[in-house]
Write an enzyme that holds these catalytic residues in place. Structure first.
Site, PDB file in Angstrom:
ATOM      1  N   PRO A 134       4.876  13.061   0.499  1.00  0.00           N
ATOM      2  CA  PRO A 134       6.139  13.811   0.479  1.00  0.00           C
ATOM      3  C   PRO A 134       6.881  13.701   1.816  1.00  0.00           C
ATOM      4  O   PRO A 134       8.094  13.585   1.846  1.00  0.00           O
ATOM      5  CB  PRO A 134       5.694  15.250   0.197  1.00  0.00           C
ATOM      6  CG  PRO A 134       4.398  15.108  -0.541  1.00  0.00           C
ATOM      7  CD  PRO A 134       3.732  13.869  -0.005  1.00  0.00           C
ATOM      8  N   GLU A 370       8.283  -0.395  -1.929  1.00  0.00           N
ATOM      9  CA  GLU A 370       7.644  -1.373  -1.021  1.00  0.00           C
ATOM     10  C   GLU A 370       8.548  -1.677   0.174  1.00  0.00           C
ATOM     11  O   GLU A 370       8.587  -2.791   0.697  1.00  0.00           O
ATOM     12  CB  GLU A 370       7.194  -2.623  -1.776  1.00  0.00           C
ATOM     13  CG  GLU A 370       6.186  -2.223  -2.864  1.00  0.00           C
ATOM     14  CD  GLU A 370       5.295  -3.326  -3.338  1.00  0.00           C
ATOM     15  OE1 GLU A 370       5.043  -4.271  -2.581  1.00  0.00           O
ATOM     16  OE2 GLU A 370       4.830  -3.222  -4.501  1.00  0.00           O
TER      17      GLU A 370
END
Ligand code: CAA
Length: 387
Positions: A134, A370
Protein backbone atom coordinates in the site's frame (compact mmCIF):
# COMPACT_ATOMS: atom_id res chain seq x y z
CA UNK A 1 -1.49 -13.51 -34.93
CA UNK A 2 1.77 -11.70 -35.69
CA UNK A 3 2.45 -9.01 -38.29
CA UNK A 4 4.15 -10.06 -41.48
CA UNK A 5 7.22 -8.06 -40.56
CA UNK A 6 10.15 -10.44 -40.28
CA UNK A 7 12.74 -9.60 -37.66
CA UNK A 8 16.40 -10.47 -37.91
CA UNK A 9 16.08 -12.22 -34.55
CA UNK A 10 13.42 -14.67 -35.78
CA UNK A 11 14.68 -18.14 -36.69
CA UNK A 12 13.10 -21.24 -38.18
CA UNK A 13 12.73 -22.62 -34.64
CA UNK A 14 10.70 -19.54 -33.72
CA UNK A 15 8.47 -20.00 -36.75
CA UNK A 16 7.98 -23.66 -35.83
CA UNK A 17 7.11 -22.76 -32.24
CA UNK A 18 4.49 -20.31 -33.44
CA UNK A 19 2.99 -22.65 -36.05
CA UNK A 20 2.99 -25.82 -34.01
CA UNK A 21 2.26 -24.58 -30.49
CA UNK A 22 1.41 -20.91 -29.98
CA UNK A 23 -0.98 -20.26 -32.89
CA UNK A 24 -3.04 -23.45 -32.29
CA UNK A 25 -3.15 -22.61 -28.56
CA UNK A 26 -4.43 -19.10 -29.31
CA UNK A 27 -6.97 -20.39 -31.83
CA UNK A 28 -8.39 -23.09 -29.57
CA UNK A 29 -8.05 -21.63 -26.07
CA UNK A 30 -8.17 -17.85 -26.43
CA UNK A 31 -9.79 -16.52 -29.61
CA UNK A 32 -13.25 -18.05 -28.96
CA UNK A 33 -13.30 -17.09 -25.27
CA UNK A 34 -11.37 -13.83 -24.77
CA UNK A 35 -14.48 -11.64 -24.92
CA UNK A 36 -16.22 -13.87 -22.37
CA UNK A 37 -13.14 -13.91 -20.08
CA UNK A 38 -13.22 -10.12 -20.13
CA UNK A 39 -16.97 -9.87 -19.53
CA UNK A 40 -17.09 -12.38 -16.66
CA UNK A 41 -13.69 -11.68 -15.12
CA UNK A 42 -13.35 -15.43 -14.63
CA UNK A 43 -9.79 -16.74 -14.42
CA UNK A 44 -9.02 -18.66 -17.66
CA UNK A 45 -8.12 -21.87 -15.83
CA UNK A 46 -8.50 -24.21 -18.80
CA UNK A 47 -6.27 -22.00 -20.99
CA UNK A 48 -3.63 -21.80 -18.24
CA UNK A 49 -3.69 -25.58 -17.75
CA UNK A 50 -3.26 -26.17 -21.49
CA UNK A 51 -0.51 -23.53 -21.60
CA UNK A 52 1.29 -25.50 -18.89
CA UNK A 53 1.01 -28.76 -20.83
CA UNK A 54 2.51 -26.99 -23.88
CA UNK A 55 5.51 -25.61 -21.99
CA UNK A 56 4.23 -22.02 -22.05
CA UNK A 57 4.42 -21.50 -18.27
CA UNK A 58 8.19 -21.94 -18.06
CA UNK A 59 9.26 -21.03 -21.56
CA UNK A 60 12.81 -19.89 -20.76
CA UNK A 61 13.48 -22.34 -17.93
CA UNK A 62 16.12 -24.98 -18.53
CA UNK A 63 14.60 -28.38 -19.39
CA UNK A 64 16.45 -29.92 -16.40
CA UNK A 65 14.11 -27.83 -14.24
CA UNK A 66 10.96 -28.67 -16.18
CA UNK A 67 11.03 -25.76 -18.62
CA UNK A 68 10.91 -25.47 -22.40
CA UNK A 69 14.46 -24.07 -22.71
CA UNK A 70 13.45 -21.38 -25.22
CA UNK A 71 15.19 -18.05 -25.69
CA UNK A 72 13.77 -14.64 -24.81
CA UNK A 73 12.97 -13.84 -28.44
CA UNK A 74 10.71 -16.92 -28.53
CA UNK A 75 9.11 -15.77 -25.27
CA UNK A 76 8.40 -12.33 -26.78
CA UNK A 77 6.88 -13.79 -29.93
CA UNK A 78 4.67 -16.14 -27.94
CA UNK A 79 3.50 -13.48 -25.46
CA UNK A 80 2.77 -10.97 -28.22
CA UNK A 81 0.60 -13.50 -30.03
CA UNK A 82 -1.16 -14.58 -26.82
CA UNK A 83 -1.80 -10.94 -25.80
CA UNK A 84 -3.20 -10.16 -29.24
CA UNK A 85 -6.03 -12.54 -28.30
CA UNK A 86 -6.26 -12.22 -24.53
CA UNK A 87 -4.27 -9.70 -22.50
CA UNK A 88 -5.39 -11.31 -19.22
CA UNK A 89 -3.92 -14.69 -20.16
CA UNK A 90 -0.76 -12.94 -21.34
CA UNK A 91 -0.11 -11.31 -17.98
CA UNK A 92 -0.89 -14.51 -16.06
CA UNK A 93 1.76 -16.28 -18.15
CA UNK A 94 4.17 -13.37 -18.06
CA UNK A 95 4.19 -13.21 -14.25
CA UNK A 96 4.71 -16.96 -13.92
CA UNK A 97 7.46 -17.04 -16.55
CA UNK A 98 9.37 -13.82 -15.84
CA UNK A 99 8.67 -12.86 -12.26
CA UNK A 100 8.47 -16.25 -10.59
CA UNK A 101 10.37 -18.84 -12.65
CA UNK A 102 12.94 -16.15 -13.55
CA UNK A 103 14.27 -15.41 -10.04
CA UNK A 104 13.96 -19.05 -8.93
CA UNK A 105 16.13 -20.14 -11.84
CA UNK A 106 18.63 -17.32 -11.39
CA UNK A 107 18.94 -17.17 -7.60
CA UNK A 108 17.47 -20.48 -6.38
CA UNK A 109 19.41 -23.29 -4.68
CA UNK A 110 19.30 -26.75 -6.28
CA UNK A 111 16.70 -27.79 -3.66
CA UNK A 112 14.57 -24.70 -4.33
CA UNK A 113 14.69 -25.34 -8.07
CA UNK A 114 13.68 -28.95 -7.69
CA UNK A 115 10.96 -28.21 -5.14
CA UNK A 116 9.44 -24.99 -6.49
CA UNK A 117 10.73 -24.17 -9.98
CA UNK A 118 10.06 -27.56 -11.60
CA UNK A 119 6.29 -27.64 -10.90
CA UNK A 120 5.96 -23.93 -11.72
CA UNK A 121 7.77 -24.29 -15.05
CA UNK A 122 5.71 -27.34 -15.94
CA UNK A 123 2.48 -25.44 -15.23
CA UNK A 124 1.53 -27.74 -12.36
CA UNK A 125 1.66 -24.81 -9.97
CA UNK A 126 1.11 -21.08 -10.45
CA UNK A 127 3.21 -18.30 -8.99
CA UNK A 128 2.92 -14.64 -8.05
CA UNK A 129 5.47 -11.91 -7.31
CA UNK A 130 4.69 -9.98 -4.14
CA UNK A 131 6.73 -6.78 -4.08
CA UNK A 132 4.33 -3.80 -4.06
CA UNK A 133 2.63 -2.61 -0.89
CA UNK A 134 0.00 0.00 0.00
CA UNK A 135 2.82 2.44 0.78
CA UNK A 136 5.50 1.14 -1.63
CA UNK A 137 4.63 0.96 -5.33
CA UNK A 138 7.22 2.78 -7.43
CA UNK A 139 9.56 2.85 -4.42
CA UNK A 140 10.01 -0.78 -3.33
CA UNK A 141 13.18 0.09 -1.34
CA UNK A 142 10.80 1.40 1.33
CA UNK A 143 8.59 -1.67 1.61
CA UNK A 144 7.35 -2.47 5.13
CA UNK A 145 6.33 -6.15 5.18
CA UNK A 146 8.37 -7.35 8.12
CA UNK A 147 10.48 -10.52 8.30
CA UNK A 148 11.56 -11.48 11.80
CA UNK A 149 14.32 -14.03 12.15
CA UNK A 150 13.87 -16.60 14.91
CA UNK A 151 16.58 -18.32 16.95
CA UNK A 152 16.26 -21.51 14.87
CA UNK A 153 17.01 -19.56 11.65
CA UNK A 154 13.42 -19.59 10.38
CA UNK A 155 11.45 -16.41 9.62
CA UNK A 156 8.03 -14.97 10.42
CA UNK A 157 6.36 -12.59 7.95
CA UNK A 158 3.86 -9.88 8.89
CA UNK A 159 2.33 -7.20 6.68
CA UNK A 160 0.40 -6.49 3.50
CA UNK A 161 1.12 -6.69 -0.24
CA UNK A 162 -0.94 -4.87 -2.87
CA UNK A 163 -1.72 -5.23 -6.59
CA UNK A 164 -0.41 -8.77 -6.86
CA UNK A 165 -1.16 -10.39 -10.23
CA UNK A 166 -2.15 -14.09 -9.84
CA UNK A 167 -2.46 -13.42 -6.09
CA UNK A 168 -5.78 -15.24 -5.79
CA UNK A 169 -4.81 -18.42 -7.65
CA UNK A 170 -1.09 -18.67 -6.89
CA UNK A 171 0.34 -21.72 -5.14
CA UNK A 172 3.70 -20.10 -4.56
CA UNK A 173 4.54 -16.45 -3.89
CA UNK A 174 7.92 -14.76 -4.14
CA UNK A 175 7.63 -12.34 -1.24
CA UNK A 176 9.92 -9.41 -0.50
CA UNK A 177 10.22 -8.36 3.14
CA UNK A 178 12.46 -6.23 5.31
CA UNK A 179 14.48 -7.70 8.15
CA UNK A 180 15.36 -4.21 9.34
CA UNK A 181 13.85 -1.03 7.86
CA UNK A 182 16.79 0.99 9.22
CA UNK A 183 19.04 -0.82 6.74
CA UNK A 184 16.86 0.54 3.90
CA UNK A 185 17.20 -1.59 0.75
CA UNK A 186 20.05 -3.58 2.28
CA UNK A 187 17.59 -4.99 4.83
CA UNK A 188 15.31 -6.57 2.20
CA UNK A 189 15.18 -10.32 1.57
CA UNK A 190 13.19 -12.49 -0.85
CA UNK A 191 11.24 -15.52 0.42
CA UNK A 192 9.50 -18.40 -1.30
CA UNK A 193 6.11 -18.70 0.37
CA UNK A 194 3.65 -21.53 -0.37
CA UNK A 195 0.29 -19.78 -0.24
CA UNK A 196 -1.27 -22.59 1.80
CA UNK A 197 0.97 -21.59 4.71
CA UNK A 198 -1.01 -20.69 7.82
CA UNK A 199 -1.49 -16.93 8.22
CA UNK A 200 -1.44 -16.20 4.47
CA UNK A 201 -4.74 -14.79 3.19
CA UNK A 202 -6.06 -13.03 0.11
CA UNK A 203 -7.63 -10.02 1.80
CA UNK A 204 -9.04 -8.13 -1.22
CA UNK A 205 -9.50 -8.49 -4.98
CA UNK A 206 -9.32 -5.38 -7.14
CA UNK A 207 -12.19 -4.53 -9.52
CA UNK A 208 -10.25 -3.28 -12.54
CA UNK A 209 -10.62 -1.30 -15.77
CA UNK A 210 -9.00 -4.00 -17.91
CA UNK A 211 -7.24 -7.40 -17.82
CA UNK A 212 -10.28 -8.39 -15.81
CA UNK A 213 -9.72 -12.17 -16.03
CA UNK A 214 -6.37 -11.94 -14.26
CA UNK A 215 -6.66 -11.50 -10.53
CA UNK A 216 -5.06 -8.53 -8.78
CA UNK A 217 -5.00 -9.20 -5.08
CA UNK A 218 -4.13 -7.75 -1.75
CA UNK A 219 -2.30 -10.32 0.34
CA UNK A 220 -2.19 -10.33 4.12
CA UNK A 221 0.56 -12.01 6.13
CA UNK A 222 -0.25 -12.72 9.75
CA UNK A 223 2.65 -14.51 11.48
CA UNK A 224 3.45 -16.56 8.36
CA UNK A 225 6.23 -18.97 9.36
CA UNK A 226 8.86 -19.70 6.71
CA UNK A 227 11.79 -22.15 7.08
CA UNK A 228 15.30 -20.83 6.42
CA UNK A 229 15.46 -23.02 3.30
CA UNK A 230 12.85 -20.74 1.70
CA UNK A 231 15.14 -17.69 1.70
CA UNK A 232 15.85 -16.89 -1.98
CA UNK A 233 19.39 -15.58 -2.40
CA UNK A 234 20.81 -13.99 0.72
CA UNK A 235 19.50 -11.62 3.38
CA UNK A 236 19.89 -8.07 2.06
CA UNK A 237 19.84 -9.21 -1.57
CA UNK A 238 16.07 -8.87 -1.93
CA UNK A 239 15.82 -5.54 -3.75
CA UNK A 240 18.51 -6.55 -6.23
CA UNK A 241 16.62 -9.79 -6.91
CA UNK A 242 13.41 -7.78 -7.41
CA UNK A 243 14.96 -5.20 -9.76
CA UNK A 244 16.93 -7.79 -11.72
CA UNK A 245 13.74 -9.81 -12.09
CA UNK A 246 11.74 -6.77 -13.20
CA UNK A 247 14.27 -6.08 -15.97
CA UNK A 248 13.25 -9.40 -17.53
CA UNK A 249 9.59 -8.88 -16.65
CA UNK A 250 9.53 -5.57 -18.51
CA UNK A 251 10.41 -7.34 -21.78
CA UNK A 252 7.39 -9.57 -21.19
CA UNK A 253 5.07 -6.61 -20.51
CA UNK A 254 6.44 -4.87 -23.62
CA UNK A 255 5.43 -7.98 -25.58
CA UNK A 256 2.01 -7.98 -23.95
CA UNK A 257 1.58 -4.32 -24.95
CA UNK A 258 2.66 -5.16 -28.51
CA UNK A 259 0.04 -7.88 -28.71
CA UNK A 260 -2.73 -5.57 -27.49
CA UNK A 261 -1.63 -2.90 -29.97
CA UNK A 262 -1.44 -5.43 -32.79
CA UNK A 263 -4.99 -6.61 -32.15
CA UNK A 264 -6.29 -3.02 -32.24
CA UNK A 265 -4.27 -2.30 -35.39
CA UNK A 266 -5.58 -5.36 -37.23
CA UNK A 267 -9.16 -4.62 -36.14
CA UNK A 268 -8.81 -1.06 -37.38
CA UNK A 269 -7.52 -2.16 -40.78
CA UNK A 270 -10.42 -4.59 -41.17
CA UNK A 271 -12.93 -1.95 -40.16
CA UNK A 272 -11.72 0.85 -42.44
CA UNK A 273 -11.63 -1.46 -45.44
CA UNK A 274 -15.24 -2.52 -44.84
CA UNK A 275 -17.00 0.55 -43.48
CA UNK A 276 -18.26 2.95 -46.14
CA UNK A 277 -18.84 6.67 -45.61
CA UNK A 278 -19.10 9.42 -48.22
CA UNK A 279 -19.62 6.70 -50.86
CA UNK A 280 -16.35 4.82 -50.32
CA UNK A 281 -14.54 2.68 -47.74
CA UNK A 282 -13.02 4.73 -44.89
CA UNK A 283 -9.64 3.43 -46.03
CA UNK A 284 -9.84 5.76 -49.03
CA UNK A 285 -9.74 8.83 -46.76
CA UNK A 286 -6.29 10.30 -46.28
CA UNK A 287 -6.99 11.12 -42.62
CA UNK A 288 -7.66 7.42 -41.98
CA UNK A 289 -4.59 6.36 -43.95
CA UNK A 290 -2.47 8.62 -41.72
CA UNK A 291 -3.86 6.88 -38.62
CA UNK A 292 -3.05 3.47 -40.09
CA UNK A 293 0.46 4.53 -41.12
CA UNK A 294 1.24 6.02 -37.70
CA UNK A 295 -0.09 2.89 -35.97
CA UNK A 296 2.18 0.71 -38.12
CA UNK A 297 5.26 2.84 -37.41
CA UNK A 298 4.69 2.97 -33.64
CA UNK A 299 4.00 -0.75 -33.47
CA UNK A 300 7.03 -1.77 -35.47
CA UNK A 301 9.36 0.70 -33.68
CA UNK A 302 8.32 -0.72 -30.33
CA UNK A 303 8.73 -4.29 -31.61
CA UNK A 304 12.28 -3.56 -32.72
CA UNK A 305 13.14 -2.15 -29.29
CA UNK A 306 11.55 -5.14 -27.58
CA UNK A 307 13.43 -7.70 -29.66
CA UNK A 308 16.67 -5.73 -29.24
CA UNK A 309 16.26 -6.03 -25.46
CA UNK A 310 15.45 -9.74 -25.77
CA UNK A 311 18.53 -10.37 -27.92
CA UNK A 312 20.77 -8.61 -25.39
CA UNK A 313 19.29 -10.73 -22.58
CA UNK A 314 19.85 -13.90 -24.62
CA UNK A 315 23.44 -12.82 -25.28
CA UNK A 316 24.03 -12.45 -21.53
CA UNK A 317 24.72 -8.71 -21.90
CA UNK A 318 23.32 -5.88 -19.73
CA UNK A 319 19.79 -5.03 -20.87
CA UNK A 320 18.20 -3.04 -18.04
CA UNK A 321 18.03 0.21 -20.06
CA UNK A 322 16.85 -1.56 -23.22
CA UNK A 323 14.10 -3.41 -21.29
CA UNK A 324 12.90 -0.08 -19.88
CA UNK A 325 13.00 1.48 -23.36
CA UNK A 326 11.05 -1.44 -24.79
CA UNK A 327 8.37 -1.31 -22.09
CA UNK A 328 8.06 2.47 -22.32
CA UNK A 329 7.78 2.46 -26.11
CA UNK A 330 5.49 -0.56 -26.37
CA UNK A 331 3.08 0.48 -23.61
CA UNK A 332 2.79 4.05 -24.91
CA UNK A 333 2.35 2.70 -28.46
CA UNK A 334 -0.38 0.38 -27.19
CA UNK A 335 -2.23 3.23 -25.48
CA UNK A 336 -1.91 5.48 -28.54
CA UNK A 337 -2.88 2.78 -31.04
CA UNK A 338 -5.87 1.56 -29.04
CA UNK A 339 -7.08 5.16 -28.58
CA UNK A 340 -6.83 5.81 -32.33
CA UNK A 341 -8.43 2.43 -33.03
CA UNK A 342 -11.56 3.60 -31.20
CA UNK A 343 -11.41 6.87 -33.14
CA UNK A 344 -11.34 5.17 -36.55
CA UNK A 345 -14.21 2.93 -35.47
CA UNK A 346 -16.24 6.00 -34.48
CA UNK A 347 -19.33 5.21 -32.38
CA UNK A 348 -18.91 1.47 -33.01
CA UNK A 349 -15.50 1.54 -31.32
CA UNK A 350 -17.07 2.80 -28.12
CA UNK A 351 -19.35 -0.21 -27.85
CA UNK A 352 -18.74 -3.75 -26.69
CA UNK A 353 -19.82 -5.05 -30.11
CA UNK A 354 -16.29 -4.35 -31.33
CA UNK A 355 -13.11 -5.56 -29.65
CA UNK A 356 -11.21 -2.27 -29.62
CA UNK A 357 -12.80 -0.97 -26.42
CA UNK A 358 -11.40 -4.07 -24.65
CA UNK A 359 -7.97 -3.49 -26.15
CA UNK A 360 -8.13 0.17 -25.03
CA UNK A 361 -8.97 -0.83 -21.45
CA UNK A 362 -6.32 -3.59 -21.44
CA UNK A 363 -3.61 -1.30 -22.81
CA UNK A 364 -3.66 1.15 -19.92
CA UNK A 365 -2.19 -1.18 -17.32
CA UNK A 366 0.93 -1.75 -19.44
CA UNK A 367 1.88 1.88 -18.69
CA UNK A 368 1.57 1.17 -14.96
CA UNK A 369 2.63 -2.30 -13.77
CA UNK A 370 6.18 -3.59 -13.56
CA UNK A 371 7.19 0.07 -13.34
CA UNK A 372 5.20 3.06 -14.58
CA UNK A 373 6.28 4.92 -17.72
CA UNK A 374 7.82 7.52 -15.42
CA UNK A 375 9.91 4.82 -13.68
CA UNK A 376 11.07 3.52 -17.09
CA UNK A 377 12.20 7.05 -17.95
CA UNK A 378 14.14 7.21 -14.66
CA UNK A 379 15.87 3.90 -15.44
CA UNK A 380 16.72 5.04 -18.99
CA UNK A 381 18.00 8.44 -17.82
CA UNK A 382 20.05 6.89 -15.00
CA UNK A 383 21.73 4.59 -17.54
CA UNK A 384 22.30 7.43 -20.04
CA UNK A 385 23.71 9.81 -17.44
CA UNK A 386 26.29 7.45 -15.93
CA UNK A 387 29.47 9.59 -15.91
N1 CAA B 1 19.24 -5.07 -11.23
C1 CAA B 1 19.88 -5.43 -10.09
N2 CAA B 1 20.16 -4.54 -9.10
C2 CAA B 1 19.75 -3.26 -9.28
C3 CAA B 1 19.09 -2.84 -10.43
C4 CAA B 1 18.82 -3.79 -11.45
N3 CAA B 1 18.20 -3.45 -12.56
N4 CAA B 1 18.83 -1.51 -10.33
C5 CAA B 1 19.33 -1.13 -9.15
N5 CAA B 1 19.89 -2.18 -8.52
C6 CAA B 1 20.54 -2.19 -7.20
C7 CAA B 1 21.55 -1.05 -7.06
O1 CAA B 1 22.83 -1.45 -7.50
C8 CAA B 1 21.51 -0.77 -5.57
O2 CAA B 1 22.29 -1.70 -4.85
P1 CAA B 1 23.65 -1.24 -4.08
O3 CAA B 1 23.27 -0.15 -3.14
O4 CAA B 1 24.13 -2.47 -3.42
O5 CAA B 1 24.56 -0.74 -5.18
C9 CAA B 1 20.07 -1.08 -5.20
O6 CAA B 1 19.54 -1.93 -6.22
C10 CAA B 1 19.21 0.18 -5.11
O7 CAA B 1 19.43 0.90 -6.32
P2 CAA B 1 18.86 2.37 -6.50
O8 CAA B 1 19.30 3.22 -5.33
O9 CAA B 1 19.17 2.81 -7.88
O10 CAA B 1 17.30 2.07 -6.37
P3 CAA B 1 16.12 3.03 -6.03
O11 CAA B 1 15.56 2.69 -4.71
O12 CAA B 1 16.51 4.47 -6.27
O13 CAA B 1 15.04 2.59 -7.12
C11 CAA B 1 13.93 2.46 -9.22
C12 CAA B 1 15.26 2.65 -8.48
C13 CAA B 1 14.26 2.43 -10.69
C14 CAA B 1 12.98 3.61 -8.93
C15 CAA B 1 13.30 1.10 -8.78
O14 CAA B 1 12.89 1.19 -7.46
C16 CAA B 1 12.14 0.67 -9.61
O15 CAA B 1 12.33 0.07 -10.65
N6 CAA B 1 10.88 0.95 -9.14
C17 CAA B 1 9.70 0.43 -9.78
C18 CAA B 1 9.26 -0.85 -9.10
C19 CAA B 1 8.34 -1.64 -9.95
O16 CAA B 1 8.58 -1.85 -11.14
N7 CAA B 1 7.29 -2.16 -9.34
C20 CAA B 1 6.39 -2.98 -10.03
C21 CAA B 1 5.80 -3.95 -9.07
S1 CAA B 1 5.77 -5.58 -9.61
C22 CAA B 1 4.38 -5.75 -10.55
O17 CAA B 1 3.83 -4.83 -11.10
C23 CAA B 1 4.04 -7.15 -10.64
C24 CAA B 1 2.76 -7.60 -11.13
O18 CAA B 1 2.05 -8.24 -10.40
C25 CAA B 1 2.46 -7.46 -12.59
Amino acid sequence: MLPNWPLAAQTEEHALLMQSIVDPFCASQLAPFAKEFDATGNFPQEAVTVAGSLGLMGMMVDPTSGGAGLDTVAYCLALEAIASHCASTAVILSVNNSLVCGPLEHFGSPWQKETFLTPLAAGKKLGCFALSEPGAGSDPAHLRLRATKKADGSYVLNGTKNWITNGKEADIAIVFATLDPALKHKGIAAFIVPTKTQGFTVSKLEDKLGITASSTAQLFFDDVGIPSTHLLGTEGEGLKIALHTLDGGRIGIASQALGIALAAFEASKRFVLEREQFGAPLAKLQAIQFFIADMAVRLQSARLLTFAAAELKDAGKPYSKQAAMAKLAASEAAMWITTKAIQVHGGYGYTKDYPVERHFRDAKITEIYEGTSEIQRLVIAANELIP
